[in-house]
Design an enzyme around this catalytic site. Structure first.
Site, mmCIF file in Angstrom:
data_model
loop_
_atom_site.group_PDB
_atom_site.id
_atom_site.type_symbol
_atom_site.label_atom_id
_atom_site.label_comp_id
_atom_site.label_asym_id
_atom_site.label_seq_id
_atom_site.Cartn_x
_atom_site.Cartn_y
_atom_site.Cartn_z
ATOM 1 N N LYS A 1 14.413 36.145 72.553
ATOM 2 C CA LYS A 1 15.643 36.099 73.354
ATOM 3 C C LYS A 1 16.362 34.752 73.177
ATOM 4 O O LYS A 1 17.560 34.703 72.920
ATOM 5 C CB LYS A 1 15.326 36.317 74.847
ATOM 6 C CG LYS A 1 14.620 37.630 75.142
ATOM 7 C CD LYS A 1 14.380 37.818 76.631
ATOM 8 C CE LYS A 1 13.434 36.826 77.257
ATOM 9 N NZ LYS A 1 12.037 36.924 76.767
ATOM 10 N N ARG B 1 15.421 39.685 85.867
ATOM 11 C CA ARG B 1 14.072 40.119 85.499
ATOM 12 C C ARG B 1 13.567 41.244 86.374
ATOM 13 O O ARG B 1 12.483 41.754 86.132
ATOM 14 C CB ARG B 1 13.108 38.939 85.633
ATOM 15 C CG ARG B 1 12.981 38.121 84.368
ATOM 16 C CD ARG B 1 12.103 36.942 84.677
ATOM 17 N NE ARG B 1 11.243 36.588 83.593
ATOM 18 C CZ ARG B 1 11.564 35.713 82.649
ATOM 19 N NH1 ARG B 1 12.740 35.155 82.632
ATOM 20 N NH2 ARG B 1 10.696 35.411 81.714
ATOM 21 N N ARG C 1 4.128 28.690 69.111
ATOM 22 C CA ARG C 1 5.399 28.005 69.419
ATOM 23 C C ARG C 1 5.121 26.567 69.846
ATOM 24 O O ARG C 1 4.188 26.294 70.589
ATOM 25 C CB ARG C 1 6.136 28.735 70.547
ATOM 26 C CG ARG C 1 7.356 27.958 71.034
ATOM 27 C CD ARG C 1 8.289 28.767 71.903
ATOM 28 N NE ARG C 1 7.676 29.278 73.108
ATOM 29 C CZ ARG C 1 8.280 30.104 73.945
ATOM 30 N NH1 ARG C 1 9.509 30.525 73.693
ATOM 31 N NH2 ARG C 1 7.663 30.532 75.018
ATOM 32 N N ARG D 1 4.179 24.709 75.365
ATOM 33 C CA ARG D 1 4.519 25.014 76.755
ATOM 34 C C ARG D 1 3.253 25.400 77.491
ATOM 35 O O ARG D 1 2.411 26.117 76.953
ATOM 36 C CB ARG D 1 5.514 26.183 76.796
ATOM 37 C CG ARG D 1 6.947 25.742 76.846
ATOM 38 C CD ARG D 1 7.941 26.869 76.671
ATOM 39 N NE ARG D 1 7.778 28.024 77.542
ATOM 40 C CZ ARG D 1 8.634 29.038 77.603
ATOM 41 N NH1 ARG D 1 9.705 29.039 76.829
ATOM 42 N NH2 ARG D 1 8.425 30.062 78.406
ATOM 43 N N ARG E 1 1.819 36.861 81.636
ATOM 44 C CA ARG E 1 3.278 37.080 81.580
ATOM 45 C C ARG E 1 3.588 38.479 81.054
ATOM 46 O O ARG E 1 4.496 39.148 81.547
ATOM 47 C CB ARG E 1 3.928 36.022 80.675
ATOM 48 C CG ARG E 1 3.961 34.642 81.313
ATOM 49 C CD ARG E 1 4.166 33.545 80.287
ATOM 50 N NE ARG E 1 5.455 33.590 79.618
ATOM 51 C CZ ARG E 1 5.717 32.926 78.489
ATOM 52 N NH1 ARG E 1 4.791 32.186 77.912
ATOM 53 N NH2 ARG E 1 6.914 32.998 77.954
HETATM 54 P P1 AP5 Z 1 11.851 32.650 71.672
HETATM 55 O O1 AP5 Z 1 13.194 32.902 71.083
HETATM 56 O O2 AP5 Z 1 11.623 31.365 72.375
HETATM 57 O O3 AP5 Z 1 11.437 33.911 72.595
HETATM 58 P P2 AP5 Z 1 11.827 34.233 74.083
HETATM 59 O O4 AP5 Z 1 11.943 35.723 74.187
HETATM 60 O O5 AP5 Z 1 13.001 33.424 74.528
HETATM 61 O O6 AP5 Z 1 10.472 33.773 74.782
HETATM 62 P P3 AP5 Z 1 10.207 32.999 76.137
HETATM 63 O O7 AP5 Z 1 8.744 32.735 76.145
HETATM 64 O O8 AP5 Z 1 11.096 31.810 76.298
HETATM 65 O O9 AP5 Z 1 10.606 34.098 77.169
HETATM 66 P P4 AP5 Z 1 10.156 34.289 78.628
HETATM 67 O O10 AP5 Z 1 11.135 35.277 79.124
HETATM 68 O O11 AP5 Z 1 8.741 34.631 78.839
HETATM 69 O O12 AP5 Z 1 10.264 32.807 79.242
HETATM 70 P P5 AP5 Z 1 11.423 32.049 80.023
HETATM 71 O O13 AP5 Z 1 11.587 30.742 79.390
HETATM 72 O O14 AP5 Z 1 12.623 32.901 80.240
HETATM 73 O O15 AP5 Z 1 10.754 32.824 70.505
HETATM 74 C C1 AP5 Z 1 9.382 32.623 70.763
HETATM 75 C C2 AP5 Z 1 8.704 32.067 69.491
HETATM 76 O O16 AP5 Z 1 8.789 33.074 68.474
HETATM 77 C C3 AP5 Z 1 9.404 30.835 68.914
HETATM 78 O O17 AP5 Z 1 8.445 29.981 68.345
HETATM 79 C C4 AP5 Z 1 10.345 31.400 67.833
HETATM 80 O O18 AP5 Z 1 10.566 30.470 66.802
HETATM 81 C C5 AP5 Z 1 9.545 32.609 67.342
HETATM 82 N N1 AP5 Z 1 10.396 33.724 66.948
HETATM 83 C C6 AP5 Z 1 11.570 34.129 67.511
HETATM 84 N N2 AP5 Z 1 12.058 35.211 66.873
HETATM 85 C C7 AP5 Z 1 11.151 35.517 65.883
HETATM 86 C C8 AP5 Z 1 11.090 36.539 64.883
HETATM 87 N N3 AP5 Z 1 12.059 37.467 64.768
HETATM 88 N N4 AP5 Z 1 10.014 36.549 64.051
HETATM 89 C C9 AP5 Z 1 9.017 35.617 64.173
HETATM 90 N N5 AP5 Z 1 9.032 34.618 65.086
HETATM 91 C C10 AP5 Z 1 10.099 34.572 65.935
HETATM 92 O O19 AP5 Z 1 10.729 31.893 81.467
HETATM 93 C C11 AP5 Z 1 9.630 31.056 81.665
HETATM 94 C C12 AP5 Z 1 9.178 31.147 83.127
HETATM 95 O O20 AP5 Z 1 10.250 30.707 83.984
HETATM 96 C C13 AP5 Z 1 8.840 32.554 83.636
HETATM 97 O O21 AP5 Z 1 7.501 32.934 83.330
HETATM 98 C C14 AP5 Z 1 9.066 32.386 85.138
HETATM 99 O O22 AP5 Z 1 7.996 31.693 85.744
HETATM 100 C C15 AP5 Z 1 10.304 31.497 85.179
HETATM 101 N N6 AP5 Z 1 11.542 32.285 85.171
HETATM 102 C C16 AP5 Z 1 12.504 32.290 84.203
HETATM 103 N N7 AP5 Z 1 13.488 33.134 84.506
HETATM 104 C C17 AP5 Z 1 13.142 33.691 85.713
HETATM 105 C C18 AP5 Z 1 13.774 34.679 86.530
HETATM 106 N N8 AP5 Z 1 14.917 35.266 86.195
HETATM 107 N N9 AP5 Z 1 13.137 34.998 87.692
HETATM 108 C C19 AP5 Z 1 11.991 34.425 88.066
HETATM 109 N N10 AP5 Z 1 11.334 33.503 87.314
HETATM 110 C C20 AP5 Z 1 11.916 33.135 86.137
#
Ligand code: AP5
Length: 220
Positions: A13, A88, A127, A160, A171
């Site tokens: 994402k 979410r 990552r 992270r 997660r």
């Molecule tokens: P990346 O692009 O970073 O993936 P992502 O989907 O953004 O993953 P996240 O782990 O950031 O998502 P998440 O939703 O769990 O965490 P968030 O930060 O929102 O890619 C991941 C890796 O893969 C990278 O190394 C990249 O290079 C690689 N990659 C990407 N595309 C690829 C491909 N096509 N092929 C191969 N490799 C690839 O949330 C974190 C925490 O914050 C949550 O757990 C929660 O505690 C809190 N939080 C955030 N938002 C909320 C909300 N709305 N409500 C409540 N709590 C929240």
């Protein structure tokens, strides 16, 4: 152009949202990035969010809803935005609709990146992020040039806290419990676009760009 990108943790994402932001000139709003920044700076918000994030749990809706409401009211969102990591659950989706309704707006498209569990675990455990400038690396597909140092600012890269395998699994479980109703919510509105997120970054981007470039955002 008001876009949401959803999918399991590690589905890409953030990676794709940054590209959308660059190409279409709209701000990338990641609730995860905003919360991590607050944790790093040790603000009240960060102190509240830290314990939930470390365990891979959701930060309470009212905290996240307030963050998004404030961010969307900023000047740079007037021509649109790409929301990453929000909403979410249904409560957040309804709140978002309410916030947008107040200014006569709606979401144009919800991009859903489909990736299986094994690939999620592989991506997230490899990552690394730069704690200084926020650059994102992956030791398997996009490692830094030198050791584990940031190519841009030279800082030592870190993993992270929530990318440890046990937390990634927590997660993923949470994602499975909460996402189905959210998908239905947008599917019934006819704005959900489901894409294969397991392809390479460039191939996923080609799918997204193909869809966005065909949509007529002008009359919305
Ligand atoms: P990346 O692009 O970073 O993936 P992502 O989907 O953004 O993953 P996240 O782990 O950031 O998502 P998440 O939703 O769990 O965490 P968030 O930060 O929102 O890619 C991941 C890796 O893969 C990278 O190394 C990249 O290079 C690689 N990659 C990407 N595309 C690829 C491909 N096509 N092929 C191969 N490799 C690839 O949330 C974190 C925490 O914050 C949550 O757990 C929660 O505690 C809190 N939080 C955030 N938002 C909320 C909300 N709305 N409500 C409540 N709590 C929240």
């Amino acid at each position: 152009m008001r876009i949401i990108i959803i999918g399991p943790p590690g589905s890409g994402k953030g990676t794709q949202a940054r590209r959308i932001s660059d190409k279409y000139g709209i701000p990338h709003i990641s609730t995860g990035d905003i919360l991590r920044d607050a944790v790093r700076r040790g603000t009240d918000l960060g102190l509240k969010a830290k314990t939930y994030m470390e365990k891979g749990e959701l930060v309470p809706d009212e905290i996240v809803n307030d963050i998004v409401k404030e961010r969307l009211s900023m000047e740079d969102c007037v021509n649109g935005f790409i929301l990453d990591g929000y909403p979410r659950n249904i409560a957040q989706a309804e709140k978002l609709d309410q916030i947008l309704r107040e200014s006569g707006k709606t979401i144009d498209v919800v991009i859903y990146l489909v990736v299986d569990d094994d690939e999620v675990i592989r991506r997230l455990t490899s990552r690394r992020i730069c704690p200084n400038c926020g650059a994102v690396y992956n030791l398997l597909i996009s490692p830094p040039r030198k050791d584990e140092l940031c190519d841009t600012c030279g800082a030592k890269l870190v993993q992270r806290e929530d990318d440890r395998e046990d937390v990634v699994k927590a997660r993923l479980n949470l994602y499975k419990r909460t996402f189905e109703p959210l998908l239905k919510y947008y599917e019934t509105r006819g704005i959900l676009v489901k894409l294969d997120g397991s392809k390479t970054i460039n191939e996923v981007w080609a799918q997204i760009d193909g869809i966005l470039s065909k949509l007529d955002f002008k009359n919305r």
